[in-house]
Motif scaffolding. Structure first.
Motif, PDB file in Angstrom:
ATOM      1  N   CYS A   6      -3.248 -31.120   0.679  1.00  0.00           N
ATOM      2  CA  CYS A   6      -4.697 -31.162   0.837  1.00  0.00           C
ATOM      3  C   CYS A   6      -5.047 -32.613   1.160  1.00  0.00           C
ATOM      4  CB  CYS A   6      -5.384 -30.701  -0.447  1.00  0.00           C
ATOM      5  SG  CYS A   6      -7.183 -30.815  -0.410  1.00  0.00           S
ATOM      6  N   LEU A  39       0.533 -19.225  -7.572  1.00  0.00           N
ATOM      7  CA  LEU A  39      -0.827 -19.714  -7.376  1.00  0.00           C
ATOM      8  C   LEU A  39      -1.781 -19.056  -8.362  1.00  0.00           C
ATOM      9  CD1 LEU A  39      -0.822 -19.613  -3.481  1.00  0.00           C
ATOM     10  CD2 LEU A  39      -0.567 -21.635  -4.935  1.00  0.00           C
ATOM     11  N   ASP A  43      -6.623 -22.824  -8.016  1.00  0.00           N
ATOM     12  CA  ASP A  43      -6.176 -23.482  -6.780  1.00  0.00           C
ATOM     13  C   ASP A  43      -7.230 -23.386  -5.686  1.00  0.00           C
ATOM     14  OD1 ASP A  43      -3.488 -24.510  -7.318  1.00  0.00           O
ATOM     15  OD2 ASP A  43      -2.961 -22.423  -7.661  1.00  0.00           O
ATOM     16  N   THR A  44      -8.032 -22.316  -5.702  1.00  0.00           N
ATOM     17  CA  THR A  44      -9.110 -22.199  -4.715  1.00  0.00           C
ATOM     18  C   THR A  44     -10.194 -23.243  -4.948  1.00  0.00           C
ATOM     19  OG1 THR A  44     -10.543 -20.648  -5.952  1.00  0.00           O
ATOM     20  CG2 THR A  44      -8.703 -19.705  -4.719  1.00  0.00           C
ATOM     21  N   PRO A  61      -1.476 -28.338  -3.828  1.00  0.00           N
ATOM     22  CA  PRO A  61      -1.904 -27.375  -4.837  1.00  0.00           C
ATOM     23  C   PRO A  61      -0.683 -26.742  -5.497  1.00  0.00           C
ATOM     24  CG  PRO A  61      -2.097 -26.413  -2.655  1.00  0.00           C
ATOM     25  CD  PRO A  61      -1.670 -27.847  -2.459  1.00  0.00           C
ATOM     26  N   GLY A  62      -0.924 -25.824  -6.424  1.00  0.00           N
ATOM     27  CA  GLY A  62       0.168 -25.138  -7.111  1.00  0.00           C
ATOM     28  C   GLY A  62       0.492 -25.791  -8.431  1.00  0.00           C
ATOM     29  N   ALA A  63       0.298 -25.061  -9.517  1.00  0.00           N
ATOM     30  CA  ALA A  63       0.486 -25.627 -10.849  1.00  0.00           C
ATOM     31  C   ALA A  63       1.792 -25.220 -11.505  1.00  0.00           C
ATOM     32  CB  ALA A  63      -0.677 -25.215 -11.765  1.00  0.00           C
ATOM     33  N   TYR A  91      -0.920 -29.460 -10.851  1.00  0.00           N
ATOM     34  CA  TYR A  91      -1.022 -29.348  -9.391  1.00  0.00           C
ATOM     35  C   TYR A  91       0.203 -30.049  -8.821  1.00  0.00           C
ATOM     36  CZ  TYR A  91      -2.718 -34.169  -9.713  1.00  0.00           C
ATOM     37  OH  TYR A  91      -2.834 -35.509  -9.993  1.00  0.00           O
ATOM     38  N   CYS A  94       3.383 -26.970  -4.637  1.00  0.00           N
ATOM     39  CA  CYS A  94       3.596 -26.326  -3.339  1.00  0.00           C
ATOM     40  C   CYS A  94       4.389 -27.259  -2.439  1.00  0.00           C
ATOM     41  CB  CYS A  94       2.268 -25.933  -2.694  1.00  0.00           C
ATOM     42  SG  CYS A  94       1.518 -24.477  -3.422  1.00  0.00           S
ATOM     43  N   THR A 304       0.768 -20.925   2.677  1.00  0.00           N
ATOM     44  CA  THR A 304       0.084 -21.194   1.412  1.00  0.00           C
ATOM     45  C   THR A 304      -1.430 -21.028   1.550  1.00  0.00           C
ATOM     46  OG1 THR A 304       1.822 -22.707   0.660  1.00  0.00           O
ATOM     47  CG2 THR A 304      -0.353 -22.948  -0.354  1.00  0.00           C
ATOM     48  N   ILE A 308      -3.772 -18.622  -0.773  1.00  0.00           N
ATOM     49  CA  ILE A 308      -4.925 -19.059  -1.561  1.00  0.00           C
ATOM     50  C   ILE A 308      -6.183 -18.335  -1.112  1.00  0.00           C
ATOM     51  CG2 ILE A 308      -6.377 -21.057  -2.139  1.00  0.00           C
ATOM     52  CD1 ILE A 308      -3.908 -22.794  -2.051  1.00  0.00           C
TER      53      ILE A 308
END
Length: 326
Positions: A6, A39, A43-44, A61-63, A91, A94, A304, A308
Protein backbone atom coordinates in the motif's frame (compact mmCIF):
# COMPACT_ATOMS: atom_id res chain seq x y z
CA UNK A 1 11.11 -11.34 -2.22
CA UNK A 2 7.72 -10.27 -3.56
CA UNK A 3 5.51 -7.98 -1.49
CA UNK A 4 2.06 -6.46 -1.90
CA UNK A 5 2.35 -2.79 -0.94
CA UNK A 6 0.00 0.00 0.00
CA UNK A 7 1.92 3.04 -1.27
CA UNK A 8 -1.02 5.45 -1.00
CA UNK A 9 -4.17 5.03 1.06
CA UNK A 10 -7.09 3.94 -1.07
CA UNK A 11 -9.26 1.03 -2.21
CA UNK A 12 -8.00 -2.56 -2.66
CA UNK A 13 -7.46 -1.93 -6.36
CA UNK A 14 -4.72 0.60 -5.53
CA UNK A 15 -2.40 -2.05 -4.06
CA UNK A 16 0.75 -2.90 -6.02
CA UNK A 17 3.19 -5.82 -5.98
CA UNK A 18 6.95 -5.21 -6.01
CA UNK A 19 10.27 -6.96 -5.55
CA UNK A 20 12.06 -6.07 -2.31
CA UNK A 21 15.34 -7.24 -0.74
CA UNK A 22 15.09 -10.35 1.41
CA UNK A 23 14.89 -9.47 5.12
CA UNK A 24 17.33 -10.53 7.84
CA UNK A 25 16.29 -11.27 11.43
CA UNK A 26 17.41 -9.07 14.29
CA UNK A 27 17.87 -10.26 17.89
CA UNK A 28 14.80 -12.19 19.04
CA UNK A 29 13.36 -12.25 15.52
CA UNK A 30 12.61 -14.96 12.98
CA UNK A 31 12.34 -14.86 9.19
CA UNK A 32 9.50 -17.01 7.89
CA UNK A 33 8.99 -18.21 4.31
CA UNK A 34 5.27 -17.51 4.01
CA UNK A 35 3.07 -20.22 2.51
CA UNK A 36 -0.21 -18.31 2.84
CA UNK A 37 -1.59 -15.18 4.44
CA UNK A 38 -5.08 -14.84 5.89
CA UNK A 39 -7.02 -11.62 5.42
CA UNK A 40 -9.52 -9.99 7.76
CA UNK A 41 -12.12 -7.24 7.51
CA UNK A 42 -9.76 -4.74 9.14
CA UNK A 43 -7.48 -5.10 6.11
CA UNK A 44 -10.15 -3.23 4.14
CA UNK A 45 -9.85 -0.36 6.64
CA UNK A 46 -6.11 -0.21 7.25
CA UNK A 47 -5.35 0.39 3.54
CA UNK A 48 -7.75 3.38 3.63
CA UNK A 49 -6.27 4.85 6.85
CA UNK A 50 -9.59 4.17 8.61
CA UNK A 51 -8.32 1.71 11.23
CA UNK A 52 -7.00 2.37 14.73
CA UNK A 53 -3.64 0.93 13.68
CA UNK A 54 -2.00 3.40 11.26
CA UNK A 55 1.26 2.12 9.74
CA UNK A 56 3.62 4.38 7.85
CA UNK A 57 3.55 4.14 4.06
CA UNK A 58 4.45 1.96 2.30
CA UNK A 59 3.32 -1.20 4.09
CA UNK A 60 1.85 -4.59 3.31
CA UNK A 61 -1.61 -5.59 4.53
CA UNK A 62 -2.20 -9.00 6.11
CA UNK A 63 -1.94 -9.69 9.82
CA UNK A 64 -1.67 -13.48 10.08
CA UNK A 65 0.21 -16.12 8.15
CA UNK A 66 1.58 -19.65 8.06
CA UNK A 67 4.88 -20.87 6.69
CA UNK A 68 8.28 -22.32 7.56
CA UNK A 69 11.10 -20.89 9.64
CA UNK A 70 13.87 -19.66 7.30
CA UNK A 71 16.33 -17.96 9.68
CA UNK A 72 16.72 -17.29 13.39
CA UNK A 73 18.01 -14.13 15.01
CA UNK A 74 20.31 -14.04 18.02
CA UNK A 75 18.74 -15.30 21.22
CA UNK A 76 15.87 -17.23 19.62
CA UNK A 77 15.24 -20.62 21.19
CA UNK A 78 12.53 -23.23 20.80
CA UNK A 79 12.28 -22.92 17.01
CA UNK A 80 14.21 -24.62 14.22
CA UNK A 81 14.79 -23.83 10.53
CA UNK A 82 12.21 -25.64 8.44
CA UNK A 83 9.68 -25.80 11.27
CA UNK A 84 6.07 -24.97 10.35
CA UNK A 85 4.72 -21.99 12.26
CA UNK A 86 1.81 -19.56 12.23
CA UNK A 87 2.02 -15.97 13.38
CA UNK A 88 0.25 -12.67 13.94
CA UNK A 89 2.04 -9.36 13.26
CA UNK A 90 -0.78 -6.81 12.89
CA UNK A 91 0.08 -5.97 9.26
CA UNK A 92 2.85 -6.74 6.79
CA UNK A 93 2.21 -10.42 5.99
CA UNK A 94 1.21 -10.14 2.30
CA UNK A 95 4.71 -10.96 1.12
CA UNK A 96 6.79 -14.06 0.51
CA UNK A 97 9.02 -13.52 3.55
CA UNK A 98 8.21 -11.85 6.86
CA UNK A 99 10.20 -10.95 9.95
CA UNK A 100 8.34 -11.61 13.19
CA UNK A 101 9.21 -11.55 16.89
CA UNK A 102 9.76 -15.13 18.01
CA UNK A 103 7.09 -14.70 20.67
CA UNK A 104 4.46 -14.06 17.99
CA UNK A 105 4.99 -17.48 16.37
CA UNK A 106 3.24 -20.72 17.28
CA UNK A 107 4.27 -24.17 15.99
CA UNK A 108 1.65 -25.79 13.74
CA UNK A 109 0.71 -29.28 14.95
CA UNK A 110 0.82 -32.28 12.64
CA UNK A 111 -2.45 -32.85 10.85
CA UNK A 112 -3.26 -29.14 10.55
CA UNK A 113 -2.75 -27.68 7.07
CA UNK A 114 -1.09 -24.30 6.50
CA UNK A 115 -4.32 -22.96 4.97
CA UNK A 116 -6.22 -23.78 8.15
CA UNK A 117 -3.55 -22.61 10.57
CA UNK A 118 -3.06 -19.25 8.83
CA UNK A 119 -6.68 -18.28 9.39
CA UNK A 120 -7.12 -19.40 12.98
CA UNK A 121 -5.33 -16.73 14.97
CA UNK A 122 -7.46 -13.61 14.47
CA UNK A 123 -10.94 -15.04 13.94
CA UNK A 124 -10.86 -17.93 16.38
CA UNK A 125 -8.53 -16.05 18.73
CA UNK A 126 -10.99 -13.15 18.80
CA UNK A 127 -14.00 -15.39 19.24
CA UNK A 128 -12.53 -17.54 22.01
CA UNK A 129 -11.34 -14.45 23.87
CA UNK A 130 -14.82 -12.93 23.49
CA UNK A 131 -16.83 -15.97 24.53
CA UNK A 132 -14.50 -17.41 27.16
CA UNK A 133 -12.56 -14.50 28.69
CA UNK A 134 -15.13 -11.70 28.33
CA UNK A 135 -18.64 -13.21 28.28
CA UNK A 136 -17.81 -16.35 30.32
CA UNK A 137 -20.24 -18.28 28.13
CA UNK A 138 -21.68 -21.28 29.97
CA UNK A 139 -23.09 -24.59 28.68
CA UNK A 140 -26.82 -24.35 28.07
CA UNK A 141 -26.83 -20.59 27.46
CA UNK A 142 -28.15 -19.06 24.25
CA UNK A 143 -25.65 -17.26 21.99
CA UNK A 144 -26.77 -15.04 19.10
CA UNK A 145 -24.05 -14.46 16.46
CA UNK A 146 -24.51 -11.58 14.02
CA UNK A 147 -22.73 -11.82 10.66
CA UNK A 148 -22.58 -15.54 11.34
CA UNK A 149 -21.06 -16.58 7.98
CA UNK A 150 -18.11 -14.18 8.05
CA UNK A 151 -14.67 -15.00 9.41
CA UNK A 152 -15.17 -14.14 13.08
CA UNK A 153 -18.88 -14.96 12.95
CA UNK A 154 -18.40 -18.52 11.76
CA UNK A 155 -15.63 -18.99 14.31
CA UNK A 156 -18.00 -17.80 17.05
CA UNK A 157 -20.66 -20.26 15.86
CA UNK A 158 -18.24 -23.19 16.05
CA UNK A 159 -16.72 -22.21 19.37
CA UNK A 160 -20.13 -21.49 20.88
CA UNK A 161 -21.27 -24.97 19.94
CA UNK A 162 -18.02 -26.49 21.27
CA UNK A 163 -18.60 -24.66 24.57
CA UNK A 164 -22.08 -26.14 24.91
CA UNK A 165 -24.21 -23.12 23.98
CA UNK A 166 -27.36 -23.08 21.87
CA UNK A 167 -26.28 -20.94 18.93
CA UNK A 168 -28.63 -18.74 16.90
CA UNK A 169 -26.86 -17.72 13.70
CA UNK A 170 -27.99 -14.38 12.24
CA UNK A 171 -27.05 -13.39 8.69
CA UNK A 172 -28.34 -11.76 5.53
CA UNK A 173 -29.00 -14.58 3.05
CA UNK A 174 -30.11 -18.24 2.90
CA UNK A 175 -26.68 -19.48 1.75
CA UNK A 176 -24.96 -17.80 4.68
CA UNK A 177 -27.45 -19.28 7.13
CA UNK A 178 -27.06 -22.73 5.56
CA UNK A 179 -23.29 -22.47 6.06
CA UNK A 180 -23.78 -21.56 9.73
CA UNK A 181 -26.03 -24.61 10.19
CA UNK A 182 -23.35 -26.81 8.61
CA UNK A 183 -20.99 -25.55 11.31
CA UNK A 184 -23.35 -26.33 14.18
CA UNK A 185 -25.88 -23.51 14.60
CA UNK A 186 -29.10 -24.77 16.16
CA UNK A 187 -31.27 -21.94 14.81
CA UNK A 188 -30.94 -19.33 12.08
CA UNK A 189 -32.42 -15.89 11.49
CA UNK A 190 -32.32 -13.83 8.28
CA UNK A 191 -32.37 -10.23 9.46
CA UNK A 192 -33.19 -8.95 5.98
CA UNK A 193 -36.55 -10.75 6.16
CA UNK A 194 -37.42 -10.60 9.86
CA UNK A 195 -36.94 -7.95 12.52
CA UNK A 196 -33.87 -9.00 14.50
CA UNK A 197 -35.28 -8.15 17.91
CA UNK A 198 -38.58 -9.90 17.28
CA UNK A 199 -36.86 -12.88 15.70
CA UNK A 200 -34.53 -13.41 18.65
CA UNK A 201 -37.44 -13.06 21.06
CA UNK A 202 -39.39 -15.65 19.04
CA UNK A 203 -36.53 -18.14 18.99
CA UNK A 204 -36.02 -17.85 22.76
CA UNK A 205 -39.68 -18.02 23.74
CA UNK A 206 -39.57 -14.39 24.84
CA UNK A 207 -36.70 -14.93 27.30
CA UNK A 208 -34.05 -13.24 25.16
CA UNK A 209 -30.49 -14.36 24.43
CA UNK A 210 -27.82 -14.68 27.08
CA UNK A 211 -24.93 -13.50 24.90
CA UNK A 212 -24.86 -11.41 21.70
CA UNK A 213 -21.72 -11.56 19.53
CA UNK A 214 -21.73 -8.49 17.27
CA UNK A 215 -19.03 -7.92 14.63
CA UNK A 216 -21.47 -5.98 12.41
CA UNK A 217 -22.64 -2.86 14.23
CA UNK A 218 -24.94 -0.39 12.47
CA UNK A 219 -28.67 -0.68 13.06
CA UNK A 220 -28.43 -4.32 14.10
CA UNK A 221 -26.68 -3.60 17.39
CA UNK A 222 -29.52 -1.86 19.21
CA UNK A 223 -32.06 -4.35 17.87
CA UNK A 224 -29.99 -7.26 19.22
CA UNK A 225 -29.43 -5.52 22.56
CA UNK A 226 -33.17 -5.05 22.93
CA UNK A 227 -33.52 -8.84 22.63
CA UNK A 228 -30.96 -9.65 25.32
CA UNK A 229 -31.91 -11.55 28.47
CA UNK A 230 -31.66 -10.30 32.04
CA UNK A 231 -27.96 -10.12 32.98
CA UNK A 232 -27.00 -10.85 29.39
CA UNK A 233 -23.66 -9.93 27.85
CA UNK A 234 -23.34 -7.96 24.63
CA UNK A 235 -19.96 -8.36 22.89
CA UNK A 236 -18.77 -5.43 20.75
CA UNK A 237 -16.45 -7.08 18.22
CA UNK A 238 -16.46 -4.76 15.20
CA UNK A 239 -18.39 -2.61 12.76
CA UNK A 240 -18.50 -4.38 9.41
CA UNK A 241 -21.66 -2.42 8.53
CA UNK A 242 -19.56 0.75 8.60
CA UNK A 243 -21.58 2.68 11.17
CA UNK A 244 -20.66 2.77 14.86
CA UNK A 245 -23.97 2.61 16.75
CA UNK A 246 -24.95 4.92 19.58
CA UNK A 247 -26.66 2.75 22.17
CA UNK A 248 -29.15 4.24 24.70
CA UNK A 249 -27.65 3.58 28.13
CA UNK A 250 -31.08 3.03 29.67
CA UNK A 251 -31.19 -0.38 27.94
CA UNK A 252 -28.30 -1.62 30.08
CA UNK A 253 -30.06 -0.34 33.20
CA UNK A 254 -33.41 -1.96 32.35
CA UNK A 255 -31.90 -5.32 31.43
CA UNK A 256 -29.12 -5.45 34.02
CA UNK A 257 -26.81 -6.42 31.16
CA UNK A 258 -23.19 -5.79 30.32
CA UNK A 259 -21.75 -4.34 27.12
CA UNK A 260 -18.20 -5.66 26.72
CA UNK A 261 -15.52 -4.56 24.29
CA UNK A 262 -13.51 -7.21 22.48
CA UNK A 263 -10.14 -6.05 21.14
CA UNK A 264 -8.17 -9.21 20.54
CA UNK A 265 -5.02 -7.46 19.28
CA UNK A 266 -4.66 -5.47 22.50
CA UNK A 267 -5.46 -8.57 24.56
CA UNK A 268 -2.71 -10.52 22.76
CA UNK A 269 -0.21 -7.75 23.58
CA UNK A 270 -1.28 -7.16 27.19
CA UNK A 271 -1.96 -10.79 28.19
CA UNK A 272 0.38 -12.87 26.02
CA UNK A 273 0.37 -15.94 28.27
CA UNK A 274 -3.43 -16.23 28.25
CA UNK A 275 -3.55 -15.58 24.51
CA UNK A 276 -0.92 -18.26 23.87
CA UNK A 277 -2.97 -20.71 25.93
CA UNK A 278 -6.08 -19.83 23.92
CA UNK A 279 -4.31 -20.28 20.56
CA UNK A 280 -2.77 -23.59 21.61
CA UNK A 281 -6.27 -24.84 22.52
CA UNK A 282 -7.65 -23.63 19.19
CA UNK A 283 -4.88 -25.36 17.21
CA UNK A 284 -5.45 -28.56 19.18
CA UNK A 285 -9.22 -28.49 18.57
CA UNK A 286 -8.65 -27.85 14.86
CA UNK A 287 -6.17 -30.74 14.57
CA UNK A 288 -8.67 -32.99 16.38
CA UNK A 289 -11.53 -31.90 14.11
CA UNK A 290 -13.59 -30.30 16.90
CA UNK A 291 -13.62 -27.07 14.88
CA UNK A 292 -13.46 -26.88 11.09
CA UNK A 293 -11.98 -23.61 9.83
CA UNK A 294 -13.33 -22.72 6.40
CA UNK A 295 -11.17 -21.02 3.78
CA UNK A 296 -13.73 -20.37 1.07
CA UNK A 297 -11.43 -18.32 -1.17
CA UNK A 298 -7.71 -18.83 -1.82
CA UNK A 299 -6.14 -16.50 -4.39
CA UNK A 300 -2.53 -15.95 -5.50
CA UNK A 301 -0.53 -13.13 -3.93
CA UNK A 302 -0.92 -11.07 -7.10
CA UNK A 303 -4.70 -10.98 -6.52
CA UNK A 304 -4.55 -9.65 -2.96
CA UNK A 305 -6.57 -6.59 -4.02
CA UNK A 306 -9.34 -8.82 -5.34
CA UNK A 307 -9.28 -10.83 -2.12
CA UNK A 308 -9.63 -7.72 0.03
CA UNK A 309 -12.43 -6.46 -2.22
CA UNK A 310 -14.43 -9.61 -1.37
CA UNK A 311 -14.17 -8.66 2.31
CA UNK A 312 -15.01 -5.02 1.67
CA UNK A 313 -18.15 -6.01 -0.26
CA UNK A 314 -19.09 -8.55 2.46
CA UNK A 315 -19.17 -11.37 -0.09
CA UNK A 316 -16.79 -13.67 1.75
CA UNK A 317 -17.89 -16.85 3.48
CA UNK A 318 -15.42 -17.91 6.17
CA UNK A 319 -11.80 -16.89 5.64
CA UNK A 320 -10.13 -15.37 2.58
CA UNK A 321 -6.48 -16.34 1.99
CA UNK A 322 -3.72 -15.41 -0.43
CA UNK A 323 -1.10 -17.98 -1.34
CA UNK A 324 2.47 -16.90 -1.99
CA UNK A 325 3.59 -20.10 -3.67
CA UNK A 326 6.38 -20.57 -1.12
Amino acid sequence: MRAVLCRAFGPPESLVIEELPDPAPGPGEVVVDVACTALNFFDTLIIQNRYQVKPELPFSPGAEFAGRVAALGDGVTGLQPGQRVAGYIGYGACRTKVVAPAGRLIPIPEGLADEAAAGLLVTYGTSLHALQDRAHLRPGETLAVLGAAGGVGLAAVELGVAMGARVIACASSPDKLALAREHGAAETLDYTKEDLKEGLKRLTGGAGVDVVYDPVGGDLSEAALRAIAWKGRFLVVGFAAGDIPRIPLNLMLLKGCDVQGVFWGAFADKEPAQNASNIEAIFRWAAEGRIRPLASTILPLEQTGKAIRLLADRKALGKVLVRTGA
